[in-house]
Design a protein around this motif. Structure first.
Motif, PDB file in Angstrom:
ATOM      1  N   ALA A 105     -20.317 -28.737 -40.892  1.00 30.37           N
ATOM      2  CA  ALA A 105     -19.960 -30.126 -40.596  1.00 30.37           C
ATOM      3  C   ALA A 105     -20.829 -30.727 -39.489  1.00 30.37           C
ATOM      4  O   ALA A 105     -20.635 -31.877 -39.119  1.00 30.37           O
ATOM      5  CB  ALA A 105     -18.490 -30.206 -40.204  1.00 30.37           C
ATOM      6  N   GLY A 106     -21.780 -29.933 -38.962  1.00 29.37           N
ATOM      7  CA  GLY A 106     -22.713 -30.475 -37.982  1.00 29.37           C
ATOM      8  C   GLY A 106     -22.569 -29.986 -36.558  1.00 29.37           C
ATOM      9  O   GLY A 106     -23.386 -30.311 -35.705  1.00 29.37           O
ATOM     10  N   HIS A 107     -21.547 -29.202 -36.262  1.00 32.40           N
ATOM     11  CA  HIS A 107     -21.408 -28.638 -34.914  1.00 32.40           C
ATOM     12  C   HIS A 107     -22.477 -27.566 -34.719  1.00 32.40           C
ATOM     13  O   HIS A 107     -22.630 -26.693 -35.553  1.00 32.40           O
ATOM     14  CB  HIS A 107     -20.018 -28.033 -34.713  1.00 32.40           C
ATOM     15  CG  HIS A 107     -18.924 -29.049 -34.731  1.00 32.40           C
ATOM     16  ND1 HIS A 107     -18.542 -29.739 -33.617  1.00 32.40           N
ATOM     17  CD2 HIS A 107     -18.150 -29.497 -35.737  1.00 32.40           C
ATOM     18  CE1 HIS A 107     -17.563 -30.577 -33.940  1.00 32.40           C
ATOM     19  NE2 HIS A 107     -17.311 -30.451 -35.227  1.00 32.40           N
ATOM     20  N   ARG A 108     -23.226 -27.642 -33.628  1.00 31.08           N
ATOM     21  CA  ARG A 108     -24.317 -26.695 -33.419  1.00 31.08           C
ATOM     22  C   ARG A 108     -24.120 -25.775 -32.229  1.00 31.08           C
ATOM     23  O   ARG A 108     -24.926 -24.898 -31.990  1.00 31.08           O
ATOM     24  CB  ARG A 108     -25.654 -27.443 -33.262  1.00 31.08           C
ATOM     25  CG  ARG A 108     -26.113 -28.071 -34.550  1.00 31.08           C
ATOM     26  CD  ARG A 108     -26.437 -27.006 -35.591  1.00 31.08           C
ATOM     27  NE  ARG A 108     -26.689 -27.567 -36.890  1.00 31.08           N
ATOM     28  CZ  ARG A 108     -25.876 -27.422 -37.935  1.00 31.08           C
ATOM     29  NH1 ARG A 108     -24.757 -26.761 -37.832  1.00 31.08           N
ATOM     30  NH2 ARG A 108     -26.171 -27.957 -39.088  1.00 31.08           N
ATOM     31  N   ASN A 109     -23.063 -25.949 -31.465  1.00 34.18           N
ATOM     32  CA  ASN A 109     -22.811 -25.087 -30.317  1.00 34.18           C
ATOM     33  C   ASN A 109     -21.478 -24.377 -30.520  1.00 34.18           C
ATOM     34  O   ASN A 109     -20.520 -24.599 -29.794  1.00 34.18           O
ATOM     35  CB  ASN A 109     -22.829 -25.919 -29.026  1.00 34.18           C
ATOM     36  CG  ASN A 109     -23.040 -25.069 -27.805  1.00 34.18           C
ATOM     37  OD1 ASN A 109     -23.031 -23.845 -27.869  1.00 34.18           O
ATOM     38  ND2 ASN A 109     -23.201 -25.713 -26.676  1.00 34.18           N
ATOM     39  N   VAL A 110     -21.434 -23.530 -31.552  1.00 31.37           N
ATOM     40  CA  VAL A 110     -20.216 -22.838 -31.947  1.00 31.37           C
ATOM     41  C   VAL A 110     -20.338 -21.366 -31.543  1.00 31.37           C
ATOM     42  O   VAL A 110     -21.353 -20.728 -31.799  1.00 31.37           O
ATOM     43  CB  VAL A 110     -19.985 -22.963 -33.471  1.00 31.37           C
ATOM     44  CG1 VAL A 110     -18.726 -22.239 -33.893  1.00 31.37           C
ATOM     45  CG2 VAL A 110     -19.927 -24.434 -33.876  1.00 31.37           C
ATOM     46  N   LEU A 111     -19.284 -20.860 -30.924  1.00 31.95           N
ATOM     47  CA  LEU A 111     -19.253 -19.470 -30.464  1.00 31.95           C
ATOM     48  C   LEU A 111     -18.097 -18.745 -31.142  1.00 31.95           C
ATOM     49  O   LEU A 111     -16.967 -19.232 -31.124  1.00 31.95           O
ATOM     50  CB  LEU A 111     -19.035 -19.416 -28.947  1.00 31.95           C
ATOM     51  CG  LEU A 111     -19.988 -20.229 -28.081  1.00 31.95           C
ATOM     52  CD1 LEU A 111     -19.438 -20.365 -26.676  1.00 31.95           C
ATOM     53  CD2 LEU A 111     -21.349 -19.585 -28.088  1.00 31.95           C
ATOM     54  N   ASN A 112     -18.362 -17.600 -31.719  1.00 33.39           N
ATOM     55  CA  ASN A 112     -17.314 -16.781 -32.309  1.00 33.39           C
ATOM     56  C   ASN A 112     -16.897 -15.729 -31.287  1.00 33.39           C
ATOM     57  O   ASN A 112     -17.739 -15.023 -30.738  1.00 33.39           O
ATOM     58  CB  ASN A 112     -17.807 -16.099 -33.591  1.00 33.39           C
ATOM     59  CG  ASN A 112     -16.699 -15.316 -34.257  1.00 33.39           C
ATOM     60  OD1 ASN A 112     -15.656 -15.851 -34.587  1.00 33.39           O
ATOM     61  ND2 ASN A 112     -16.934 -14.025 -34.454  1.00 33.39           N
ATOM     62  N   VAL A 113     -15.598 -15.635 -31.022  1.00 37.40           N
ATOM     63  CA  VAL A 113     -15.089 -14.661 -30.061  1.00 37.40           C
ATOM     64  C   VAL A 113     -14.905 -13.323 -30.773  1.00 37.40           C
ATOM     65  O   VAL A 113     -14.036 -13.183 -31.640  1.00 37.40           O
ATOM     66  CB  VAL A 113     -13.761 -15.141 -29.420  1.00 37.40           C
ATOM     67  CG1 VAL A 113     -13.274 -14.114 -28.396  1.00 37.40           C
ATOM     68  CG2 VAL A 113     -13.945 -16.508 -28.777  1.00 37.40           C
ATOM     69  N   GLU A 114     -15.744 -12.360 -30.403  1.00 37.23           N
ATOM     70  CA  GLU A 114     -15.708 -11.035 -31.025  1.00 37.23           C
ATOM     71  C   GLU A 114     -14.366 -10.352 -30.782  1.00 37.23           C
ATOM     72  O   GLU A 114     -13.874 -10.341 -29.662  1.00 37.23           O
ATOM     73  CB  GLU A 114     -16.816 -10.147 -30.450  1.00 37.23           C
ATOM     74  CG  GLU A 114     -18.199 -10.627 -30.740  1.00 37.23           C
ATOM     75  CD  GLU A 114     -19.241  -9.789 -30.037  1.00 37.23           C
ATOM     76  OE1 GLU A 114     -20.175  -9.340 -30.726  1.00 37.23           O
ATOM     77  OE2 GLU A 114     -19.138  -9.609 -28.816  1.00 37.23           O
TER      78      GLU A 114
END
Length: 132
Positions: free
Chosen positions: A102-111
């Protein structure tokens, strides 16, 4: 054969085609970012179901179950980073990919998701009343 990428992702990269990767952070790194102010609770998205969230969650974070994403993605400031977690990491990486699409470019996945947060004995709150 249909649906097969000859040479895999490495061949895709060698061809100079774009590859998007999702940044991963640990629960300890997330806690540091929250304490240090580089992230606020509004920048954390919990994609577990409501009952899971009520049993224990990070204070003041948004609860938007992954199964609600087909109706509408969460309203978020696309210029700010967003850290996404679920119970263990499976649902959150799916949510990350939908946000990125959807265009979000600063996404962090919490391991390790909330399980890792809980195992690290980081602060959490519960919406459930204690039983006597």
């Amino acid at each position: 054969m249909r649906g097969y990428l000859a040479g895999g992702v490495e061949a895709w990269r060698k061809a100079g085609l774009p590859v998007l990767t999702t940044a991963q952070i640990s629960s300890q790194e997330l806690a540091q970012k929250l304490r240090g102010g580089s992230l606020c609770a509004a920048d954390v998205l919990d994609v577990r179901r409501e009952g899971e969230w009520q049993a224990g969650h990070i204070a003041h974070v948004q609860c938007r179950p992954l199964d609600t994403f087909p109706q509408a993605l969460p309203a978020m400031d696309g210029s700010r980073p967003v850290a996404v977690h679920c119970k263990s990491g499976y649902r959150s990486i799916i949510a990350c990919s939908l946000l990125e699409r959807a265009g979000h470019r600063n996404v962090l996945n919490v391991e390790g998701g909330f399980e890792a947060w809980h195992a690290a004995a980081l602060p959490e709150v519960s919406e459930l009343l204690a039983k006597a």
